[in-house]
Design an enzyme around this catalytic site. Structure first.
Site, PDB file in Angstrom:
ATOM      1  N   PHE A  14       0.723  -1.197  -0.105  1.00 49.66           N
ATOM      2  CA  PHE A  14       0.249   0.042   0.073  1.00 49.66           C
ATOM      3  C   PHE A  14       0.881   1.176   0.031  1.00 49.66           C
ATOM      4  CE2 PHE A  14      -3.324  -2.477   2.742  1.00 49.66           C
ATOM      5  CZ  PHE A  14      -3.964  -3.018   1.723  1.00 49.66           C
ATOM      6  N   GLU A  15       1.835   1.265   0.707  1.00 47.95           N
ATOM      7  CA  GLU A  15       2.547   2.497   1.092  1.00 47.95           C
ATOM      8  C   GLU A  15       3.872   2.666  -0.067  1.00 47.95           C
ATOM      9  OE1 GLU A  15       1.990   4.569   3.285  1.00 47.95           O
ATOM     10  OE2 GLU A  15       0.440   3.407   4.470  1.00 47.95           O
ATOM     11  N   GLY A  16       4.234   1.650  -0.641  1.00 47.95           N
ATOM     12  CA  GLY A  16       5.291   1.806  -1.514  1.00 47.95           C
ATOM     13  C   GLY A  16       6.619   2.438  -0.889  1.00 47.95           C
TER      14      GLY A  16
END
Length: 170
Positions: A14-16
């Site tokens: 999700f965050e990368g």
């Protein structure tokens, strides 16, 4: 209880790992967003996998520093999930709630319908409450809709008992 490898992979997906430099390190960044009135704002300075605590523009982290920062920030979300859950939860439920808390904050988690439903024993209702967190900046965000569906699916995913080898019979 600590986040599992599966939960950690979910959060990282999700965050990368943003603003990667050519040498593999990352640099702090600030996204821009428009509020519901169309006014543009700068987001919170962020680095690595969504770390915001103590981050200032101009900071540069190695991958290892980003991993340490992520683990440091996750610790407060793990503690919050354990604190607000008054019923027993399994690893998948824990991981999904930590992922949600990492994105929306411990305060939002604590006051959430999700926690209220979970603590009443309504697991399916709690899973459905993930979708209540799909809005930001004055409207529903497709990325958050997708994220909440994946968190809810993990929340409902049964945990499997460890495989016990068969004992020879006499």
């Amino acid at each position: 209880m600590n986040i599992s490898d599966e939960g950690l992979k979910l959060i990282k997906s999700f965050e990368g790992f943003h603003k990667m430099l050519p040498d593999g390190r990352c640099t702090a960044y600030q996204g821009k967003y428009k509020d519901k009135h169309g006014k543009e704002h700068l987001d919170i300075p962020t680095i690595g996998w969504g770390c915001t605590e103590g981050v200032e523009m101009g900071m540069i982290w190695t991958t290892e520093e980003a991993e340490v920062g992520l683990r440091r920030e996750l610790a407060k979300h793990e503690a919050a999930v354990l604190r607000v859950s008054t019923v027993a939860i399994n690893q998948n439920q824990f991981d999904a709630m930590v992922a949600l808390s990492y994105n929306v904050g411990t305060g939002a988690l604590q006051k959430s319908t999700l926690v209220k439903r979970l603590n009443r024993g309504d697991v399916n209702g709690a899973a459905a409450a993930f979708e209540l967190f799909n809005s930001a900046y004055g409207g529903v965000q497709p990325g958050l809709v997708s994220r909440r569906k994946r968190e809810a699916a993990l929340f409902l995913k049964p945990t499997t008992a460890p495989v016990v080898p068969a004992m020879p019979q006499r």
